[in-house]
Design a protein around this motif. Sequence first.
Motif, PDB file in Angstrom:
ATOM      1  N   GLU A 143      -8.163  -0.614 -10.641  1.00 47.64           N
ATOM      2  CA  GLU A 143      -9.162  -0.974  -9.747  1.00 47.64           C
ATOM      3  C   GLU A 143      -8.580  -2.466  -9.582  1.00 47.64           C
ATOM      4  O   GLU A 143      -8.354  -3.224 -10.466  1.00 47.64           O
ATOM      5  CB  GLU A 143     -10.524  -1.277 -10.086  1.00 47.64           C
ATOM      6  N   VAL A 144      -8.136  -2.727  -8.287  1.00 48.68           N
ATOM      7  CA  VAL A 144      -7.547  -4.094  -7.927  1.00 48.68           C
ATOM      8  C   VAL A 144      -8.470  -4.675  -6.920  1.00 48.68           C
ATOM      9  O   VAL A 144      -8.770  -4.333  -5.905  1.00 48.68           O
ATOM     10  CB  VAL A 144      -6.172  -3.968  -7.272  1.00 48.68           C
ATOM     11  N   TYR A 147     -11.821  -4.124  -2.662  1.00 47.11           N
ATOM     12  CA  TYR A 147     -11.948  -3.500  -3.782  1.00 47.11           C
ATOM     13  C   TYR A 147     -11.086  -2.041  -3.803  1.00 47.11           C
ATOM     14  O   TYR A 147     -11.581  -1.009  -3.386  1.00 47.11           O
ATOM     15  CB  TYR A 147     -13.293  -3.344  -4.544  1.00 47.11           C
ATOM     16  N   ILE A 148      -9.847  -1.973  -4.162  1.00 44.78           N
ATOM     17  CA  ILE A 148      -9.027  -0.690  -4.309  1.00 44.78           C
ATOM     18  C   ILE A 148      -9.026  -0.073  -5.637  1.00 44.78           C
ATOM     19  O   ILE A 148      -8.395  -0.577  -6.593  1.00 44.78           O
ATOM     20  CB  ILE A 148      -7.550  -1.034  -3.703  1.00 44.78           C
ATOM     21  N   THR A 149      -9.254   1.157  -5.525  1.00 46.56           N
ATOM     22  CA  THR A 149      -9.223   1.974  -6.640  1.00 46.56           C
ATOM     23  C   THR A 149      -7.995   3.220  -6.665  1.00 46.56           C
ATOM     24  O   THR A 149      -8.215   4.041  -5.593  1.00 46.56           O
ATOM     25  CB  THR A 149     -10.603   2.899  -6.972  1.00 46.56           C
ATOM     26  N   PHE A 150      -7.182   3.209  -7.318  1.00 52.71           N
ATOM     27  CA  PHE A 150      -6.233   4.106  -7.625  1.00 52.71           C
ATOM     28  C   PHE A 150      -6.438   5.047  -8.832  1.00 52.71           C
ATOM     29  O   PHE A 150      -7.195   4.543  -9.938  1.00 52.71           O
ATOM     30  CB  PHE A 150      -4.813   3.550  -7.874  1.00 52.71           C
ATOM     31  N   THR A 151      -6.037   6.325  -8.905  1.00 51.85           N
ATOM     32  CA  THR A 151      -6.114   7.184  -9.974  1.00 51.85           C
ATOM     33  C   THR A 151      -4.722   8.035  -9.950  1.00 51.85           C
ATOM     34  O   THR A 151      -4.039   7.987  -9.081  1.00 51.85           O
ATOM     35  CB  THR A 151      -7.122   8.006  -9.909  1.00 51.85           C
ATOM     36  N   ASN A 211       3.156   7.390 -10.338  1.00 49.18           N
ATOM     37  CA  ASN A 211       2.247   8.778  -9.943  1.00 49.18           C
ATOM     38  C   ASN A 211       0.843   8.741  -9.917  1.00 49.18           C
ATOM     39  O   ASN A 211      -0.138   9.085 -10.338  1.00 49.18           O
ATOM     40  CB  ASN A 211       2.665   9.507 -11.312  1.00 49.18           C
ATOM     41  N   VAL A 212       0.433   7.578  -9.096  1.00 54.65           N
ATOM     42  CA  VAL A 212      -0.991   7.177  -8.884  1.00 54.65           C
ATOM     43  C   VAL A 212      -1.372   7.327  -7.155  1.00 54.65           C
ATOM     44  O   VAL A 212      -0.268   6.967  -6.340  1.00 54.65           O
ATOM     45  CB  VAL A 212      -1.502   5.935  -9.215  1.00 54.65           C
ATOM     46  N   MET A 213      -2.387   7.534  -6.656  1.00 53.18           N
ATOM     47  CA  MET A 213      -2.977   7.639  -5.423  1.00 53.18           C
ATOM     48  C   MET A 213      -4.101   6.844  -5.109  1.00 53.18           C
ATOM     49  O   MET A 213      -4.771   6.753  -6.155  1.00 53.18           O
ATOM     50  CB  MET A 213      -2.955   9.225  -4.945  1.00 53.18           C
ATOM     51  N   MET A 214      -4.231   6.258  -3.953  1.00 53.76           N
ATOM     52  CA  MET A 214      -5.423   5.389  -3.672  1.00 53.76           C
ATOM     53  C   MET A 214      -6.671   6.360  -3.443  1.00 53.76           C
ATOM     54  O   MET A 214      -6.583   7.543  -2.863  1.00 53.76           O
ATOM     55  CB  MET A 214      -5.479   4.566  -2.407  1.00 53.76           C
ATOM     56  N   ALA A 215      -7.621   6.184  -4.531  1.00 50.59           N
ATOM     57  CA  ALA A 215      -8.675   7.261  -4.463  1.00 50.59           C
ATOM     58  C   ALA A 215      -9.828   6.453  -3.181  1.00 50.59           C
ATOM     59  O   ALA A 215     -10.635   7.224  -2.721  1.00 50.59           O
ATOM     60  CB  ALA A 215      -9.512   7.196  -5.636  1.00 50.59           C
ATOM     61  N   GLU A 216      -9.894   5.180  -3.315  1.00 57.82           N
ATOM     62  CA  GLU A 216     -10.766   4.394  -2.329  1.00 57.82           C
ATOM     63  C   GLU A 216     -10.495   3.007  -2.092  1.00 57.82           C
ATOM     64  O   GLU A 216      -9.944   2.382  -3.070  1.00 57.82           O
ATOM     65  CB  GLU A 216     -12.244   4.556  -2.993  1.00 57.82           C
ATOM     66  N   ALA A 217     -10.664   2.441  -0.763  1.00 53.04           N
ATOM     67  CA  ALA A 217     -10.524   1.223  -0.605  1.00 53.04           C
ATOM     68  C   ALA A 217     -11.811   0.596   0.123  1.00 53.04           C
ATOM     69  O   ALA A 217     -11.958   0.831   1.206  1.00 53.04           O
ATOM     70  CB  ALA A 217      -9.151   0.913   0.329  1.00 53.04           C
ATOM     71  N   ALA A 218     -12.593   0.081  -0.586  1.00 53.23           N
ATOM     72  CA  ALA A 218     -13.860  -0.569  -0.373  1.00 53.23           C
ATOM     73  C   ALA A 218     -13.885  -2.094  -0.060  1.00 53.23           C
ATOM     74  O   ALA A 218     -12.756  -2.676  -0.525  1.00 53.23           O
ATOM     75  CB  ALA A 218     -14.767  -0.136  -1.282  1.00 53.23           C
TER      76      ALA A 218
END
Length: 448
Positions: free
Chosen positions: A331-332, A292-296, A261-268
């Motif tokens: 954050e990965v 640097y990929i952030t999910f929430t 149940n997560v979605m990518m918020a940003e891929a920088a």
Amino acid sequence: MIINNLKKTAFLLLICVALTGCQRKVGADINEEMDDYAEPGLRGELNIPEKESFEFGETNGKKILLDTENIILPETDRMESIRYKEIQIDRDYKKKVAECIFDKDNEIYEYNGKLSKEMHDENICYYKKCEDIAKKQGDKDAVEAYREMAAEEEQKKTQAAPLHPAGEYESDSYIGYIDGKTFLLNFTESGDGFELKRYPEELTYDVIHADDITYAYCITEYGDGKEQELIQTNELNRAEISKEEAIKEAGDFLADIGIGNVMMAEAATAEWLCRDLALGQNEESVIYDGYYITFTDAVESNPAYLGFCDETNILSPIEGDQRSMTSQSYEVNINDNGIVGIVCRQRYQKSDSKTDQQVLMDWDKLLGTVSLEFDNYSNDTISGDIIFNYARLTYCMTLQDNGEFVLSPVWVFLSLDEISLEYQIDAYPNEMLIIDACTGKFITICTF
């Protein structure tokens, strides 16, 4: 955080220089006649206007207003809620995470803060590399310093004891290997997820594509993606892995350890500060390598609101101590070497598969209810009038009156800097108020 402020300020200056003249019109008449037809979706159903000017009242002699042409809605015609429970960082959880991260053909060890002989060997190789670079640069002082460090490491190695296998996973820290390199996996005592990093941290230089560097530190964090779009960092990225491949690999890893149940918020693009001498005599250079990929957390395909709390005046009540973020984040940091860093801020996990559809409050009724909330509101931190210039219907983790933790629909009212407002960058608000979208009441939010 100081870094957040510096990066935010630099970002705003960058846009001002690059895109002068682009400003949101101020003082527009919000009482223009509406079209005769009802808009589809939530905007029409809840009678939500495109812009609004409304005074909620005063608190401590200071006015609280909503004056905005930015009322942002999710791409859905209904909103639901999901129940969560506090996560248990137990043996099974630690074992699952460790075995998903580390190489399968190497042992995983408990770590008590003392280096093994093998870890000392890595440090010795590192100091010899630094010595060789110092020789090339003709820096005799650095050559001597690194030579002494290597000798000290040789001495410590003679007294080093072997690490103990992870066994029953009763520790909070573990040493393992990724592509033959040593990494530290740490589970915090407060039950806030985990962190993965190259260890010792001086050795982080060898996880990126760069020659003759002895120090590297990734400074990318959530919120940097918009700035990077302006300077087109993807063209400077040294990694061969594509952004799409990195996102998939990071998402697959989260799914493997049970984070759904997560979605990518940003891929920088991952931005690294590097030096060619670790003693710090020279200036740092910047290298872009990986993502640097952030999910929430998310409901359906709609992610929760993710913003920084450090320098924000939050008018809503907060559950526990105020922390860095408004939502859980995963954050990965990933490049051609695979996953090279993780920061997982997680205190809650989905308690069941059930979702409850919510009935949202009509816009005018919502504003009236918020006004009533301010009748009995007091906040000594308010030093002047507050004008919320941005409103977003979204999701947020909330503590309910019955003690349940629920990812539920909320209205987020923010006061943003003018440039942030223009480019819809809501990660760095000055003031924040979060309202229950179903009742119009102030909610108790959870920060992470």
